[in-house]
Design a protein around this motif. Structure first.
Motif, PDB file in Angstrom:
ATOM      1  N   HIS A  18     -15.278  28.337  13.257  1.00  0.00           N
ATOM      2  CA  HIS A  18     -14.329  27.772  12.296  1.00  0.00           C
ATOM      3  C   HIS A  18     -13.333  26.855  13.002  1.00  0.00           C
ATOM      4  O   HIS A  18     -13.002  25.789  12.503  1.00  0.00           O
ATOM      5  CB  HIS A  18     -13.602  28.882  11.542  1.00  0.00           C
ATOM      6  CG  HIS A  18     -12.614  28.358  10.553  1.00  0.00           C
ATOM      7  ND1 HIS A  18     -12.991  27.704   9.408  1.00  0.00           N
ATOM      8  CD2 HIS A  18     -11.260  28.364  10.557  1.00  0.00           C
ATOM      9  CE1 HIS A  18     -11.907  27.334   8.736  1.00  0.00           C
ATOM     10  NE2 HIS A  18     -10.848  27.723   9.429  1.00  0.00           N
ATOM     11  N   ASN A  85      -5.518  22.422   9.896  1.00  0.00           N
ATOM     12  CA  ASN A  85      -6.278  22.762   8.690  1.00  0.00           C
ATOM     13  C   ASN A  85      -6.571  21.484   7.909  1.00  0.00           C
ATOM     14  O   ASN A  85      -6.031  20.428   8.208  1.00  0.00           O
ATOM     15  CB  ASN A  85      -5.552  23.795   7.822  1.00  0.00           C
ATOM     16  CG  ASN A  85      -4.232  23.289   7.274  1.00  0.00           C
ATOM     17  OD1 ASN A  85      -3.876  22.124   7.408  1.00  0.00           O
ATOM     18  ND2 ASN A  85      -3.478  24.160   6.656  1.00  0.00           N
ATOM     19  N   TYR A  86      -7.437  21.622   6.931  1.00  0.00           N
ATOM     20  CA  TYR A  86      -7.756  20.487   6.076  1.00  0.00           C
ATOM     21  C   TYR A  86      -8.261  21.017   4.742  1.00  0.00           C
ATOM     22  O   TYR A  86      -8.690  22.161   4.620  1.00  0.00           O
ATOM     23  CB  TYR A  86      -8.795  19.559   6.720  1.00  0.00           C
ATOM     24  CG  TYR A  86     -10.141  20.192   6.963  1.00  0.00           C
ATOM     25  CD1 TYR A  86     -11.139  20.149   5.999  1.00  0.00           C
ATOM     26  CD2 TYR A  86     -10.405  20.844   8.164  1.00  0.00           C
ATOM     27  CE1 TYR A  86     -12.370  20.724   6.229  1.00  0.00           C
ATOM     28  CE2 TYR A  86     -11.637  21.420   8.399  1.00  0.00           C
ATOM     29  CZ  TYR A  86     -12.611  21.362   7.432  1.00  0.00           C
ATOM     30  OH  TYR A  86     -13.828  21.936   7.656  1.00  0.00           O
ATOM     31  N   GLU A  87      -8.182  20.127   3.743  1.00  0.00           N
ATOM     32  CA  GLU A  87      -8.696  20.463   2.415  1.00  0.00           C
ATOM     33  C   GLU A  87      -9.310  19.208   1.819  1.00  0.00           C
ATOM     34  O   GLU A  87      -8.673  18.148   1.795  1.00  0.00           O
ATOM     35  CB  GLU A  87      -7.577  20.975   1.512  1.00  0.00           C
ATOM     36  CG  GLU A  87      -8.083  21.377   0.144  1.00  0.00           C
ATOM     37  CD  GLU A  87      -7.001  21.990  -0.736  1.00  0.00           C
ATOM     38  OE1 GLU A  87      -7.236  22.049  -1.952  1.00  0.00           O
ATOM     39  OE2 GLU A  87      -5.958  22.389  -0.218  1.00  0.00           O
TER      40      GLU A  87
END
Length: 153
Positions: A18, A85-87
């Protein structure tokens, strides 16, 4: 004992994979910083939308403002990143990351670290930067527990 060890390995492998995962759109950020390292202004422009805006350490910049500060020089810039993080929602991606640059010139070396975020949009099949926000850390301050990965472009 064996079962506990197996669970530990499984958790470690999941966490490691991850942490190394990068969204495809991050390649555009790589391209921007590679172009900056090469002082390639046209390549810099090719990574952003017409309405691109950069919020740079308390100032509002366009791509032309960024191009003006990236002047050919005798230093070598090496880039490092660490994604926080990313979305992704369809053709929009937001990403938060650490950015580190090492500037080397002859026997001198300087390290600069920024905390950054970016919004990218898919335009005609290509990911382009629409917005970036960048905050420079004070000289000598390094974030705790961050592993930087050297850019490979």
């Amino acid at each position: 004992m064996a079962r506990t060890f197996f669970i530990f390995l499984l958790l470690f492998a999941t966490a490691s994979s991850h942490a190394e995962k990068r969204p495809e759109a991050f390649n555009t950020i790589d391209k921007l910083f590679a172009a900056m390292s090469k002082f390639d202004h046209q390549a810099m422009r090719s990574t952003v939308t017409d309405s691109f805006i950069l919020l740079e350490h308390g100032e509002v910049w366009t791509i032309e403002d960024l191009v003006k500060v990236v002047k050919p020089s005798s230093y070598t810039r090496t880039n490092y990143f660490s994604i926080i993080n990313y979305e992704q929602q369809g053709d929009l991606l937001t990403v938060n990351y650490w950015n580190k640059a090492n500037f080397t010139q002859k026997n001198n070396s300087e390290e600069v670290i920024w905390l950054e975020s970016a919004v990218l949009a898919k335009v005609d099949g290509n990911w382009l930067l629409t917005q970036m926000h960048s905050t420079r850390l004070p000289t000598g301050k390094t974030p705790d527990k961050v592993t930087f990965i050297q850019q490979k472009l």
